[in-house]
Design an enzyme around this catalytic site. Structure first.
Site, PDB file in Angstrom:
ATOM      1  N   GLU A 139      -2.245  14.849  11.151  1.00 54.05           N
ATOM      2  CA  GLU A 139      -3.313  14.726  10.107  1.00 54.05           C
ATOM      3  C   GLU A 139      -4.560  15.205  10.555  1.00 54.05           C
ATOM      4  OE1 GLU A 139      -3.381  10.843   9.221  1.00 54.05           O
ATOM      5  OE2 GLU A 139      -1.127  10.188   9.168  1.00 54.05           O
TER       6      GLU A 139
ATOM      7  N   HIS B 127      -4.045   5.419  14.951  1.00 48.90           N
ATOM      8  CA  HIS B 127      -5.282   5.175  14.206  1.00 48.90           C
ATOM      9  C   HIS B 127      -5.412   4.307  12.974  1.00 48.90           C
ATOM     10  CE1 HIS B 127      -2.976   8.616  12.468  1.00 48.90           C
ATOM     11  NE2 HIS B 127      -3.815   8.544  11.247  1.00 48.90           N
TER      12      HIS B 127
ATOM     13  N   HIS C 256      -5.778  13.545  13.896  1.00 46.27           N
ATOM     14  CA  HIS C 256      -4.820  12.641  14.665  1.00 46.27           C
ATOM     15  C   HIS C 256      -3.533  13.408  14.727  1.00 46.27           C
ATOM     16  CE1 HIS C 256      -7.828   9.605  12.641  1.00 46.27           C
ATOM     17  NE2 HIS C 256      -8.329   9.900  13.954  1.00 46.27           N
TER      18      HIS C 256
ATOM     19  N   HIS D 153       0.855  -1.331  -0.107  1.00 47.77           N
ATOM     20  CA  HIS D 153       0.145   0.140  -0.170  1.00 47.77           C
ATOM     21  C   HIS D 153       0.829   1.457  -0.171  1.00 47.77           C
ATOM     22  CE1 HIS D 153      -3.952   1.861   1.489  1.00 47.77           C
ATOM     23  NE2 HIS D 153      -3.177   2.995   1.246  1.00 47.77           N
TER      24      HIS D 153
ATOM     25  N   TYR E  41     -15.619   7.821   3.168  1.00 51.58           N
ATOM     26  CA  TYR E  41     -14.327   7.422   3.080  1.00 51.58           C
ATOM     27  C   TYR E  41     -13.826   5.999   3.459  1.00 51.58           C
ATOM     28  CZ  TYR E  41      -9.294   7.747   4.943  1.00 51.58           C
ATOM     29  OH  TYR E  41      -7.867   7.444   4.791  1.00 51.58           O
TER      30      TYR E  41
END
Length: 431
Positions: A338, A368, A362, A288, A347
């Site tokens: 963030e 998170h 965050h 990712h 989302y």
């Protein structure tokens, strides 16, 4: 005059005039500017900045901007700048807000500004502030200029028509606009109301990120950024100019419109961008990629190479095709802080609770990631190519902790049980 035509090209030197002959030929500041105008230079960088970093424009206006009386301070209780004060210690907790409600009483763009948090120090030109705008009436004889930082405006609902010294920008959900420091403007609301997010950048001006191994194409392209053509107001009537200066709001009474630029040339000007033109890049094999590949604009840090003062990142419609890969954002702790908002849709890293016109924060090294429901689905789903569609989330990512304001921490739409979305995550270890 109103003209919604646009000039193209990020950072290009543009030249435009609303009356033929407004721009002088060959000289920026001739002894007498054409058409009885006054020549004025607006510099967004130091005079001695390297040529490739210079930001400045010449404007030719009906009156010089120096033609105004003294400013007086006015109250703006919900508008703040860094450093954020207060008696309570900043929290390491994860924070999330429901949609910010529209005001019950009419408020224009300036009156509606609500600061969620900030970092750095406005006096040192370092860091950012994050605001909501919740406007329910247009500005007419009211104007605004921000001396503290450039404004990155992200609409969630309603069209914004920003009449600026350089011309008119009209933009709505799915677009963004940037109004540089020191540029005067007013906001009209063609739809009657408008709501959205603002990142106020105290640091180096926003620019396109370097592409490195990506090469010449990808992410946001220069050609898709639009600048206004010259359009001016010739109004000799009483009005007021509000100025944000070191976090406080000031006002001066004018006897004419400050948007009286008849022609301009340069590269320091407001611009807008359609987020649908962003060329998303992702993996086609496994793992990712970091969300930095979704960066639209960046404000580089003055002292830490490779670390942004702030990034503007979007999570746009895209294909997910990685093999044996957990496709939503993984659980993580980040040295960067963030702040996330949602323009429309859902989302993909949250099952519920994160809504358009809401937000989450965050801060640095705050743990998170996906809630339980999202993890359960994403870790067992058949990994066929999948299109994430009908969504537009974004992130303001910044290298310093964002300190929330007292108003944001006491807001009725702050979710008191946000942490519960991670409850029930099961133990699967079988070693």
């Amino acid at each position: 005059m109103t003209n919604l035509e646009y000039l193209t090209g990020f950072g290009n030197h543009h030249a435009t005039e609303a009356a033929p002959g407004a721009l002088p030929e060959g000289r920026n500041s001739p002894q007498r500017a054409p058409l009885g105008l006054y020549a004025e230079q607006i510099s967004g960088t130091a005079f001695t900045a390297p040529r490739g970093h210079t930001l400045r424009s010449w404007v030719y206006r009906i009156r010089p901007s120096a033609n105004h009386p003294r400013y007086s301070q006015v109250n703006a209780s919900a508008l703040h700048a860094a450093p954020i004060g207060g008696t309570a210690a900043p929290e390491p907790n994860r924070l999330r807000w429901d949609a910010f409600p529209m005001p019950e009483t009419p408020r224009d763009f300036v009156e509606s500004l609500f600061t969620i948090g900030a970092n750095g120090d406005v006096r040192a030109q370092d860091g950012v502030a994050i605001h909501m705008y919740l406007a329910t009436k247009s500005m007419d004889r009211e104007y605004f200029v921000n001396s503290d930082g450039e404004l990155l405006v992200v609409p969630e609902s309603g069209t914004v028509r920003a009449r600026t010294e350089f011309g008119v920008l009209e933009f709505g959900p799915g677009e963004i606009a940037v109004i540089p420091r020191g540029i005067r403007f007013k906001v009209e609301l063609p739809d009657g109301v408008a709501r959205g997010y603002i990142m106020e950048n105290y640091g180096q001006p926003l620019t396109l990120p370097e592409l490195g191994p990506i090469g010449a194409n990808g992410l946001a392209n220069h050609r898709d950024f639009l600048y206004p053509v010259a359009s001016f107001e010739d109004r000799d009537e009483d009005c007021v100019l509000y100025q944000k200066y070191l976090g406080n709001l000031w006002a001066a009474d004018y006897d004419h419109s400050p948007l009286d630029v008849v022609g301009w040339h340069g590269n320091y000007a407001p611009y807008k961008y359609d987020l649908s033109k962003f060329m998303v890049i992702g993996t086609t094999s496994f793992d990712h990629p970091d969300p930095s590949i979704y960066t639209v604009l960046t404000s580089p840090s003055a002292g830490v190479p490779g670390t942004a003062n702030a990034d503007f990142v979007i999570f746009a419609p895209r294909w997910l095709v990685g093999e044996d890969t957990f496709r939503p954002p993984w659980y993580h702790r980040n040295v960067m802080s963030e702040f996330m908002g949602l323009i429309h849709g859902v989302y993909d890293a949250k099952a519920e609770g994160f809504v358009p016109a809401g937000a989450s924060l965050h801060n640095c090294f705050t743990s998170h990631g996906p809630d339980r429901e999202t993890y359960d689905v994403a870790s067992t789903i058949d990994l066929k190519p999948h299109k994430v569609d009908d969504t537009m989330a974004f992130m303001f990512e910044t290298r310093l902790p964002v300190i929330p304001t007292g108003e944001a921490m006491s807001a009725a739409n702050l979710q008191p049980h946000y942490d519960e979305c991670w409850n029930g995550i099961e133990r699967h270890f079988h070693g």
